[in-house]
Design an enzyme around this catalytic site. Structure first.
Site, short mmCIF file in Angstrom:
data_model
loop_
_atom_site.label_atom_id
_atom_site.label_comp_id
_atom_site.label_asym_id
_atom_site.label_seq_id
_atom_site.Cartn_x
_atom_site.Cartn_y
_atom_site.Cartn_z
N ASN A 14 0.84 -1.21 0.00
CA ASN A 14 0.00 0.00 0.00
C ASN A 14 0.87 1.26 0.00
O ASN A 14 0.53 2.25 -0.66
CB ASN A 14 -0.95 0.00 1.20
CG ASN A 14 -2.18 -0.84 0.94
OD1 ASN A 14 -3.06 -0.44 0.19
ND2 ASN A 14 -2.24 -2.01 1.55
N MET A 90 1.18 -2.82 12.13
CA MET A 90 0.53 -3.93 12.83
C MET A 90 0.39 -3.70 14.34
O MET A 90 0.55 -4.62 15.13
CB MET A 90 1.29 -5.24 12.55
CG MET A 90 1.37 -5.59 11.08
SD MET A 90 -0.23 -5.53 10.23
CE MET A 90 -0.98 -7.02 10.88
N ARG A 91 0.07 -2.48 14.71
CA ARG A 91 -0.13 -2.18 16.13
C ARG A 91 -1.36 -1.30 16.29
O ARG A 91 -1.71 -0.56 15.38
CB ARG A 91 1.07 -1.41 16.70
CG ARG A 91 2.29 -2.24 16.77
CD ARG A 91 3.49 -1.45 17.27
NE ARG A 91 4.66 -2.29 17.16
CZ ARG A 91 5.01 -3.20 18.06
NH1 ARG A 91 4.31 -3.35 19.17
NH2 ARG A 91 6.06 -3.96 17.87
N VAL A 92 -1.96 -1.39 17.48
CA VAL A 92 -3.04 -0.47 17.80
C VAL A 92 -2.38 0.83 18.23
O VAL A 92 -1.65 0.88 19.22
CB VAL A 92 -3.94 -1.04 18.92
CG1 VAL A 92 -5.03 -0.05 19.28
CG2 VAL A 92 -4.54 -2.38 18.48
N HIS A 109 -8.23 -1.21 6.02
CA HIS A 109 -8.56 -2.50 6.64
C HIS A 109 -9.12 -3.44 5.56
O HIS A 109 -9.98 -3.03 4.79
CB HIS A 109 -9.60 -2.30 7.76
CG HIS A 109 -9.94 -3.58 8.43
ND1 HIS A 109 -9.07 -4.23 9.28
CD2 HIS A 109 -11.03 -4.39 8.32
CE1 HIS A 109 -9.62 -5.36 9.69
NE2 HIS A 109 -10.81 -5.48 9.12
C1 GRF Z 1 -3.18 -4.96 4.03
O1 GRF Z 1 -3.96 -6.10 3.83
C2 GRF Z 1 -3.97 -3.92 4.79
O2 GRF Z 1 -5.32 -3.97 4.51
C3 GRF Z 1 -3.72 -4.31 6.22
O3 GRF Z 1 -2.38 -4.75 6.25
C4 GRF Z 1 -2.00 -5.22 4.96
C5 GRF Z 1 -0.79 -4.44 4.57
O4 GRF Z 1 -0.24 -4.89 3.35
N1 GRF Z 1 -3.97 -3.19 7.10
P1 GRF Z 1 0.94 -4.07 2.71
O5 GRF Z 1 2.08 -4.05 3.74
O6 GRF Z 1 0.46 -2.70 2.38
O7 GRF Z 1 1.34 -4.85 1.49
#
Ligand code: GRF
Length: 214
Positions: A14, A90-92, A109
């Site tokens: 992303n 990957m954290r709140v 999400h």
């Molecule tokens: C994606 O599936 C996003 O929706 C979630 O974490 C993943 C991140 O993927 N929040 P990337 O690191 O952007 O490839």
């Protein structure tokens, strides 16, 4: 021009989609900083390739959650960041960051919120047996995936989908709607009242239904 800060923990696809949207001229913004909690995140390679400054900072280096997120907030503010992007962070996120950037932190999400918040949104959707899932860009509040919804995209869920095949279909939409949400923000088209987001002149743009039929 909008100044962005990105937080990512992993592969950063992303993050890459946002970089590409800037480079193609679709998005008029500048990424001032990548913050990561993971020294081996592939997102770091992507940042280096595009001359984006990287800050690796881990919670265990701080006495508590508040000081960790205050530190991140300060680093972002010092670079003039106006919008914070969680691209697979990957954290709140802690309150200390949220209060500095109220309705200025966006997350993506991989499910249609409020269904299937938390980890493994794609697997949750497929295990539940829904026929449609998708992804959601939302502002971040103190809850887990509970903040005001900006844009959603829908995809079909097929009977023979695996977690991977569904994730891949959803990811394609993530790469479309995340840069688009940032673009709307950069153009001043997003307003938030309580938990409702309005998009100026683009009401239908907040819904992207894209069933790739096979
Ligand atoms: C994606 O599936 C996003 O929706 C979630 O974490 C993943 C991140 O993927 N929040 P990337 O690191 O952007 O490839």
């Amino acid at each position: 021009m909008l100044t962005i800060g990105v937080l990512a923990s992993g592969r950063g696809s992303n993050f890459q989609a946002i970089i590409d949207s800037i480079n193609s001229g679709f998005l008029k913004a500048r990424i001032a900083l990548l913050v990561t909690d993971n020294p081996t995140a592939y997102a770091i390679e992507r940042a280096k390739k595009h001359n984006i400054e990287v800050l690796v900072t881990r919670p265990k280096e701080f006495p508590d959650k508040d000081s960790y997120y205050s530190h991140i907030a300060k680093e972002l503010k010092n670079r003039g960041v106006e919008l914070v992007i969680l691209a697979g962070f990957m954290r709140v996120v802690g309150k200390a960051l949220i209060k500095e950037f109220r309705n200025k932190i966006m997350n993506i999400h991989p499910a249609l919120l409020p269904s299937f918040p938390g980890l493994h949104g794609q697997k949750q959707a497929s295990d539940y047996g829904v026929k449609i899932s998708g992804c959601t860009v939302h502002f971040v509040d103190e809850g887990v995936d509970t903040g005001p919804i900006i844009i959603q995209a829908a995809v079909p869920v097929y009977e023979d989908d695996t977690e991977d095949s569904l994730s891949e279909r959803i990811l394609k939409q993530e790469h479309r709607i995340f840069p688009f949400a940032i673009k709307l923000f950069s153009e001043g088209k997003i307003t938030v009242e309580r938990r409702k987001v309005s998009i100026k002149g683009h009401r239908e743009d907040a819904i992207i239904v894209n069933p790739p039929l096979r």
